[in-house]
Design a protein around this motif. Structure first.
Motif, PDB file in Angstrom:
ATOM      1  N   UNK A   5       0.746  -1.084   0.467  1.00 49.50           N
ATOM      2  CA  UNK A   5      -0.377   0.148  -0.191  1.00 49.50           C
ATOM      3  C   UNK A   5       0.857   1.300   0.025  1.00 49.50           C
ATOM      4  N   UNK A   6       0.725   1.953  -0.852  1.00 47.04           N
ATOM      5  CA  UNK A   6       1.471   3.335  -0.919  1.00 47.04           C
ATOM      6  C   UNK A   6       0.674   4.174  -0.844  1.00 47.04           C
ATOM      7  N   UNK A   7       1.524   5.701  -0.942  1.00 45.57           N
ATOM      8  CA  UNK A   7       0.758   7.103  -0.730  1.00 45.57           C
ATOM      9  C   UNK A   7       1.045   7.947  -2.010  1.00 45.57           C
ATOM     10  N   UNK A   8       0.393   7.942  -3.233  1.00 50.08           N
ATOM     11  CA  UNK A   8       0.737   8.144  -3.949  1.00 50.08           C
ATOM     12  C   UNK A   8       0.485  10.761  -3.194  1.00 50.08           C
ATOM     13  N   UNK A   9       0.669  11.091  -3.913  1.00 51.76           N
ATOM     14  CA  UNK A   9       2.004  13.071  -3.754  1.00 51.76           C
ATOM     15  C   UNK A   9       0.339  13.020  -4.653  1.00 51.76           C
ATOM     16  N   UNK A  45       5.674   9.533   2.425  1.00 50.69           N
ATOM     17  CA  UNK A  45       5.924   9.409   3.300  1.00 50.69           C
ATOM     18  C   UNK A  45       4.137   9.273   4.387  1.00 50.69           C
ATOM     19  N   UNK A  46       3.821   8.149   4.536  1.00 48.62           N
ATOM     20  CA  UNK A  46       3.068   7.821   5.276  1.00 48.62           C
ATOM     21  C   UNK A  46       2.626   7.380   6.800  1.00 48.62           C
ATOM     22  N   UNK A  47       3.459   8.214   8.090  1.00 52.08           N
ATOM     23  CA  UNK A  47       3.297   8.694   8.809  1.00 52.08           C
ATOM     24  C   UNK A  47       2.101   9.223   9.827  1.00 52.08           C
ATOM     25  N   UNK A  48       2.028   9.650   9.101  1.00 49.55           N
ATOM     26  CA  UNK A  48       0.060   9.787  10.117  1.00 49.55           C
ATOM     27  C   UNK A  48      -0.813   8.882   9.480  1.00 49.55           C
ATOM     28  N   UNK A  49      -1.050   8.616   8.655  1.00 52.74           N
ATOM     29  CA  UNK A  49      -1.817   7.567   8.395  1.00 52.74           C
ATOM     30  C   UNK A  49      -1.638   6.259   9.007  1.00 52.74           C
ATOM     31  N   UNK A  50      -0.075   5.775   9.354  1.00 53.23           N
ATOM     32  CA  UNK A  50       0.512   4.091  10.046  1.00 53.23           C
ATOM     33  C   UNK A  50      -0.288   4.730  11.501  1.00 53.23           C
ATOM     34  N   UNK A  51      -0.060   5.956  11.910  1.00 53.42           N
ATOM     35  CA  UNK A  51      -1.154   6.039  13.053  1.00 53.42           C
ATOM     36  C   UNK A  51      -2.823   6.167  13.328  1.00 53.42           C
ATOM     37  N   UNK A  84       4.075  -4.957   7.712  1.00 53.88           N
ATOM     38  CA  UNK A  84       5.599  -4.739   8.176  1.00 53.88           C
ATOM     39  C   UNK A  84       5.464  -3.135   7.683  1.00 53.88           C
ATOM     40  N   UNK A  85       5.380  -2.093   8.568  1.00 52.04           N
ATOM     41  CA  UNK A  85       5.278  -0.641   7.930  1.00 52.04           C
ATOM     42  C   UNK A  85       6.450   0.171   8.024  1.00 52.04           C
ATOM     43  N   UNK A  86       6.844   0.488   6.327  1.00 51.00           N
ATOM     44  CA  UNK A  86       7.516   0.559   5.987  1.00 51.00           C
ATOM     45  C   UNK A  86       7.734   2.608   5.945  1.00 51.00           C
ATOM     46  N   UNK A  87       8.391   3.277   5.755  1.00 50.85           N
ATOM     47  CA  UNK A  87       8.639   4.813   5.429  1.00 50.85           C
ATOM     48  C   UNK A  87       7.448   5.242   4.400  1.00 50.85           C
ATOM     49  N   UNK A  88       7.715   4.350   2.999  1.00 56.74           N
ATOM     50  CA  UNK A  88       7.097   4.796   1.931  1.00 56.74           C
ATOM     51  C   UNK A  88       6.061   3.394   1.903  1.00 56.74           C
ATOM     52  N   UNK A  89       5.845   2.530   2.303  1.00 58.22           N
ATOM     53  CA  UNK A  89       4.874   1.300   2.294  1.00 58.22           C
ATOM     54  C   UNK A  89       4.361   0.917   2.800  1.00 58.22           C
ATOM     55  N   UNK A  90       3.130  -0.162   3.124  1.00 50.82           N
ATOM     56  CA  UNK A  90       2.768  -1.000   4.192  1.00 50.82           C
ATOM     57  C   UNK A  90       3.117  -2.512   2.638  1.00 50.82           C
ATOM     58  N   UNK A  91       3.294  -3.222   3.719  1.00 55.64           N
ATOM     59  CA  UNK A  91       4.380  -4.437   3.101  1.00 55.64           C
ATOM     60  C   UNK A  91       3.187  -5.401   3.712  1.00 55.64           C
ATOM     61  N   UNK A  92       2.042  -5.803   2.754  1.00 57.17           N
ATOM     62  CA  UNK A  92       0.764  -6.928   3.320  1.00 57.17           C
ATOM     63  C   UNK A  92       0.393  -8.268   2.556  1.00 57.17           C
ATOM     64  N   UNK A  93       0.409  -8.975   3.381  1.00 58.18           N
ATOM     65  CA  UNK A  93       0.228 -10.506   3.116  1.00 58.18           C
ATOM     66  C   UNK A  93      -1.043 -10.912   3.741  1.00 58.18           C
ATOM     67  N   UNK A  94      -1.945 -11.315   2.815  1.00 58.41           N
ATOM     68  CA  UNK A  94      -3.541 -11.408   3.634  1.00 58.41           C
ATOM     69  C   UNK A  94      -3.802 -13.203   2.901  1.00 58.41           C
ATOM     70  N   UNK A  95      -4.671 -14.070   3.609  1.00 57.79           N
ATOM     71  CA  UNK A  95      -4.666 -15.348   2.684  1.00 57.79           C
ATOM     72  C   UNK A  95      -5.560 -15.013   2.461  1.00 57.79           C
ATOM     73  N   UNK A  96      -5.792 -15.872   1.274  1.00 58.03           N
ATOM     74  CA  UNK A  96      -6.755 -15.391  -0.052  1.00 58.03           C
ATOM     75  C   UNK A  96      -7.406 -14.595  -0.978  1.00 58.03           C
ATOM     76  N   UNK A  97      -7.748 -13.737  -1.824  1.00 55.85           N
ATOM     77  CA  UNK A  97      -7.750 -12.642  -2.496  1.00 55.85           C
ATOM     78  C   UNK A  97      -8.515 -11.393  -1.470  1.00 55.85           C
ATOM     79  N   UNK A  98      -8.178 -11.043  -0.346  1.00 57.48           N
ATOM     80  CA  UNK A  98      -8.706 -10.427   0.211  1.00 57.48           C
ATOM     81  C   UNK A  98      -7.621  -8.941   0.917  1.00 57.48           C
TER      82      UNK A  98
END
Length: 117
Positions: A5-9, A45-51, A84-98
């Motif tokens: 998940x990324x946040x585009x300017x 950078x997604x700091x506020x959204x991460x919070x 896993x939260x990174x500075x510019x993205x969120x690495x996500x793994x979900x089971x199935x197609x959710x």
């Protein structure tokens, strides 16, 4: 399903709407200065959204955290979601197609996009 998940300017939102494959092509591992500057130029950078997201998911009973990995485990369906939260993205793994986490964070702003792996 693995995705980022990324946040585009704001100034690049119309470009991404017009050319959705642009994100997958442009978002690369930051292993040199050129790629790092390119990511900094296009993505926020997604700091506020991460919070906000953490506040939302930490209140759940099925939430756990261990060494940088956030996890939700649905006790009814036994489906697991890790993030896993990174500075510019969120690495996500979900089971199935959710993509539940993307659904949650995309309600914060129209600038969030999902890049599938």
């Amino acid at each position: 399903m693995k995705y980022k998940i990324v946040c585009v300017k704001e100034r690049y939102v119309e470009l991404v709407k017009k050319y959705p494959v642009f994100l997958k092509q442009i978002y690369q591992k930051q292993d040199n200065m050129y790629k790092t500057k390119q990511i900094e130029l296009i993505f926020s950078s997604m700091s506020a959204e991460k919070e906000k997201l953490l506040h939302h998911i930490q209140s759940r009973e099925d939430y756990s955290y261990y060494h940088g990995t956030h996890q939700l485990l649905n006790p009814i369906t036994c489906q697991k979601m890790t993030m896993v939260m990174n500075e510019y993205d969120l690495d996500v793994e979900e089971e199935g197609n959710n993509h539940c986490l993307y659904d949650i964070i995309s309600s914060f702003s129209k600038n969030f996009y999902m890049i599938t792996k």
